[in-house]
Scaffold this active site. Structure first.
Site, PDB file in Angstrom:
ATOM      1  N   ASP A  93       0.829  -1.208   0.000  1.00  0.00           N
ATOM      2  CA  ASP A  93       0.000   0.000   0.000  1.00  0.00           C
ATOM      3  C   ASP A  93       0.860   1.253   0.000  1.00  0.00           C
ATOM      4  OD1 ASP A  93      -2.046   1.788   0.173  1.00  0.00           O
ATOM      5  OD2 ASP A  93      -2.621   1.283   2.227  1.00  0.00           O
ATOM      6  N   ASP A 230      -2.409   5.512  -5.335  1.00  0.00           N
ATOM      7  CA  ASP A 230      -2.630   4.634  -4.184  1.00  0.00           C
ATOM      8  C   ASP A 230      -2.902   3.210  -4.631  1.00  0.00           C
ATOM      9  OD1 ASP A 230      -3.138   3.537  -1.741  1.00  0.00           O
ATOM     10  OD2 ASP A 230      -4.958   4.678  -1.337  1.00  0.00           O
TER      11      ASP A 230
END
Length: 350
Positions: A93, A230
């Protein structure tokens, strides 16, 4: 190979490329003469996963393979933790900074024991974490009560850690593992087209760059706000006024639930011919086909691949699948190029 005592970490993300290493491009990274280095090679494989098809690159160096797979909504890697090397699958992430695992005895606090909402609690711990063939001593969160079921490998700035006391997260620990740098992924020059253009990271806490504008199938809207590429987000989230201005062009309509949350839908038979072009200040442009913005939910409805952002703009996986991005944390840049589908490789290193 990149040996970089002066470079904090260089994280390359090529979500459609088969393999990646660092190319000989000194505009992205500073060359030094240190001989120490550690690399992690991310092999990104779209489902179904075929481990025998993982590309092998010819550079003679110490390489630590870390396979990165995609389950349709997120990018996953396997780590081990503890002396008994318990295997854990984690989401890689770019939008968070902590490593955290869920305790085997964790209690699910989700509605109807369904760990799908947000919110977790637990304690901080430190143990041996295995990444490929490298073992490091690493602080991480050990979740005991949770309403989510995912484990996270956050690779963002330490300033965004949840701990009140900041600590060396995984990229920092890997940097100090040897005198050189740790490279997540890297670059294969055959896997992108055009030139990698460095865009400046705009915040000290998040891996954000400025998004200038979006041309959606011929309609252009100015944005000029920070955006976070992201890998932990599936769709693209833009300001509400931008979403509303593009909705008519896309044939999108909104639905508001009892909690005031807005979801945008498009007809499942929407035309997917055409593109959306994302433009950035230093000239980087990423073209995304409109097929990425019609998301079939399997129940006769389709969500729009663009939704309203609550705060920060998020460029999710439907953007990243078409972008070859290099996160250079020390230089505070994210370099971007259009990803290129190719069965060939041109692997070079600095």
């Amino acid at each position: 190979m990149v040996s970089i005592q002066n470079i904090f970490s260089s994280i390359a993300f090529a979500v459609l490329a088969q393999s990646a290493v660092i190319p000989n491009d000194t505009s992205l990274l500073n060359q030094t003469n240190s001989t120490g280095f550690v690399t992690l090679d991310f092999d990104v494989v779209r489902k179904p996963l075929n481990s025998t098809a993982i590309a092998q690159h010819p550079i003679k160096r110490r390489s630590i393979p870390l396979q990165l797979s995609n389950d349709g909504t997120q990018y996953l890697a396997k780590l081990t933790v503890g002396s008994n090397k318990q295997s854990n699958t984690v989401i890689v992430d770019t939008g968070s900074s902590d490593l955290w695992f869920i305790d085997s005895n964790a209690k699910c606090e989700g509605e109807d024991n369904n760990c799908k909402a947000s919110g977790s609690s637990g304690t901080w711990g430190k143990d041996t974490v295995g990444i490929g063939s490298v073992s490091i001593k690493q602080q991480f969160g050990e979740v005991s009560d949770t309403s989510v079921e995912e484990r996270i490998l956050g690779i963002g700035f330490t300033a965004s850690e949840f701990s009140d006391t900041k600590y060396p997260n995984v990229p920092v620990t890997l940097k100090t593992y040897k005198t050189g740098t740790i490279i997540f992924g890297g670059l294969d020059t055959a896997k992108y087209s055009g030139k990698l253009i460095a865009e400046t990271i705009t915040r000290n806490t998040d891996l954000t760059i400025e998004l200038n504008s979006l041309n959606y199938n011929g309609q252009t809207v100015s944005i000029n706000q920070d955006a976070l590429p992201d890998s932990g987000t599936t769709l693209t989230y833009l300001p509400a006024n931008v979403v509303k201005s593009l909705a008519k062009k896309a044939g999108a309509t909104s639905e508001t639930d009892s909690d005031g949350n807005v979801t945008w839908h498009v007809p499942c038979k929407s035309s997917t011919s055409g593109n959306a072009v994302f433009s950035f200040p230093n000239g980087a442009q990423i073209t995304v086909p409109l097929s990425e913005f019609v998301i079939d939910e399997g129940d006769g409805t389709c969500n729009w691949g663009i939704q309203q952002a609550d705060d920060i703009i998020l460029l999710g996986d439907n953007f990243l699948r078409h972008a070859y991005t290099v996160f250079n944390i020390d230089a505070k840049t994210i370099s971007i190029a259009q990803v290129k589908y190719s069965t060939t490789s041109n692997i070079v290193s600095i």
